[in-house]
Design a protein around this motif. Structure first.
Motif, PDB file in Angstrom:
ATOM      1  N   PHE A   1     -27.343   4.030 -34.321  1.00 35.52           N
ATOM      2  CA  PHE A   1     -27.874   3.287 -35.465  1.00 35.52           C
ATOM      3  C   PHE A   1     -29.364   3.555 -35.628  1.00 35.52           C
ATOM      4  N   ASP A   2     -30.108   3.583 -34.517  1.00 38.36           N
ATOM      5  CA  ASP A   2     -31.540   3.894 -34.586  1.00 38.36           C
ATOM      6  C   ASP A   2     -31.765   5.310 -35.116  1.00 38.36           C
ATOM      7  N   GLN A   3     -30.916   6.233 -34.716  1.00 38.00           N
ATOM      8  CA  GLN A   3     -31.026   7.603 -35.225  1.00 38.00           C
ATOM      9  C   GLN A   3     -30.777   7.641 -36.726  1.00 38.00           C
ATOM     10  N   TRP A   4     -29.797   6.858 -37.187  1.00 38.45           N
ATOM     11  CA  TRP A   4     -29.500   6.800 -38.629  1.00 38.45           C
ATOM     12  C   TRP A   4     -30.694   6.229 -39.388  1.00 38.45           C
ATOM     13  N   ILE A   5     -31.300   5.157 -38.858  1.00 36.91           N
ATOM     14  CA  ILE A   5     -32.465   4.557 -39.517  1.00 36.91           C
ATOM     15  C   ILE A   5     -33.612   5.563 -39.597  1.00 36.91           C
TER      16      ILE A   5
ATOM     17  N   ARG B   1     -38.605  -0.177 -41.894  1.00 41.38           N
ATOM     18  CA  ARG B   1     -37.304  -0.329 -41.240  1.00 41.38           C
ATOM     19  C   ARG B   1     -36.506  -1.443 -41.914  1.00 41.38           C
ATOM     20  N   GLN B   2     -37.167  -2.578 -42.154  1.00 46.71           N
ATOM     21  CA  GLN B   2     -36.480  -3.694 -42.799  1.00 46.71           C
ATOM     22  C   GLN B   2     -36.101  -3.340 -44.238  1.00 46.71           C
ATOM     23  N   PHE B   3     -36.945  -2.562 -44.912  1.00 43.30           N
ATOM     24  CA  PHE B   3     -36.631  -2.108 -46.265  1.00 43.30           C
ATOM     25  C   PHE B   3     -35.363  -1.256 -46.272  1.00 43.30           C
ATOM     26  N   VAL B   4     -35.281  -0.306 -45.338  1.00 37.43           N
ATOM     27  CA  VAL B   4     -34.109   0.560 -45.241  1.00 37.43           C
ATOM     28  C   VAL B   4     -32.862  -0.263 -44.974  1.00 37.43           C
ATOM     29  N   LEU B   5     -32.970  -1.244 -44.082  1.00 38.05           N
ATOM     30  CA  LEU B   5     -31.812  -2.079 -43.755  1.00 38.05           C
ATOM     31  C   LEU B   5     -31.378  -2.910 -44.956  1.00 38.05           C
ATOM     32  N   ASP B   6     -32.350  -3.467 -45.691  1.00 40.77           N
ATOM     33  CA  ASP B   6     -32.003  -4.244 -46.885  1.00 40.77           C
ATOM     34  C   ASP B   6     -31.313  -3.367 -47.924  1.00 40.77           C
TER      35      ASP B   6
END
Length: 257
Positions: free
Chosen positions: A238-242, A40-45
């Motif tokens: 946003f959670d759905q997008w992640i 999750r943090q990787f995707v956000l970065d």
């Protein structure tokens, strides 16, 4: 082959490598959770991209920290410093953390804005809120009898105080504000067919093993300009997008010796 560098040192002597730590997590059934958070943090970065672009200003970061301190009753410098130490932070680390949170909020808002109106329409019925009162008893026949008394004009508050078996009888049976989407299916259907002031026929609430007579006191329709509703919808989108980004990743976990 060189030994793996220590990941955790215990009592200054015993060393755990990262691979050992991962195996412990796997044995405890926590590995998937940890990997999920890392990804999750990787995707956000990846989504944030160039940190220099769209970076919150120093003034915005300081304002966010000041707001947090006010809300958390940490305006006293000594209390604030004690809190920082309890969280393993210093002032610089808190600024970095706050800056990232603001960046993520900007990213969230940018990604979700085009979809808010349609998603609100899809979610509106579940987001509507109602105020209910209830009279809860263990016997169906008693519930039916009390329901008939209410239809004949008996005081709901008095009967709730005299007969209800749940703690809300101390508040005349009032349950307060509830999300429509959180109601059991049968109760939600009955509420949908009622108007404020209606007393609903007895319903068996399986989770509590009680027969309940509800009164619909108020209906508060959700609106898109309500801050809490807007925040809920943005976070859900946003959670759905992640999750969509995670679904598109080819993941391989390699645990060394």
């Amino acid at each position: 082959m060189a030994a793996s560098p220590p990941f955790i040192v215990i009592n200054g002597q015993q060393q755990l490598s990262l691979a050992q730590a991962v195996r412990y997590l796997q044995a405890a059934g926590k590995l998937d959770e940890m990997i999920g958070e890392i990804l999750r943090q990787f995707v956000l970065d990846q989504a944030l991209g160039d940190r220099a672009a769209g970076q919150p200003t120093g003034a915005a970061v300081e304002a966010a920290i000041a707001h947090f301190r006010q809300q958390a009753d940490l305006t006293d410098p000594l209390a604030f410093q004690t809190w920082l130490e309890s969280q393993g932070l210093d002032a610089e680390a808190l600024q970095t953390q706050t800056q990232r949170e603001l960046q993520l909020r900007q990213l969230r808002d940018r990604l979700t804005e085009p979809h808010l109106s349609q998603y609100f329409i899809e979610r509106k019925l579940d987001l509507d809120q109602v105020v209910l009162s209830r009279l809860a008893v263990g016997d169906r026949d008693l519930a039916e009898e009390l329901y008939q008394q209410l239809l004949e004009g008996a005081s709901f508050e008095t009967l709730a105080q005299d007969y209800s078996q749940t703690g809300d009888r101390l508040f005349n049976g009032m349950l307060g504000l509830l999300s429509r989407g959180s109601l059991p299916d049968a109760l939600r259907a009955a509420v949908d067919a009622a108007t404020p002031g209606d007393v609903l026929p007895p319903l068996f609430i399986e989770q509590e093993n009680l027969w309940c007579v509800f009164r619909l006191d108020r209906v508060l329709p959700a609106t898109l300009d309500h801050p809490e509703v807007l925040e809920t919808l943005r976070n859900e989108l946003f959670d759905q997008w992640i999750m969509r980004q995670l679904d598109g990743l080819d993941i391989e976990v390699l645990v060394g010796e």
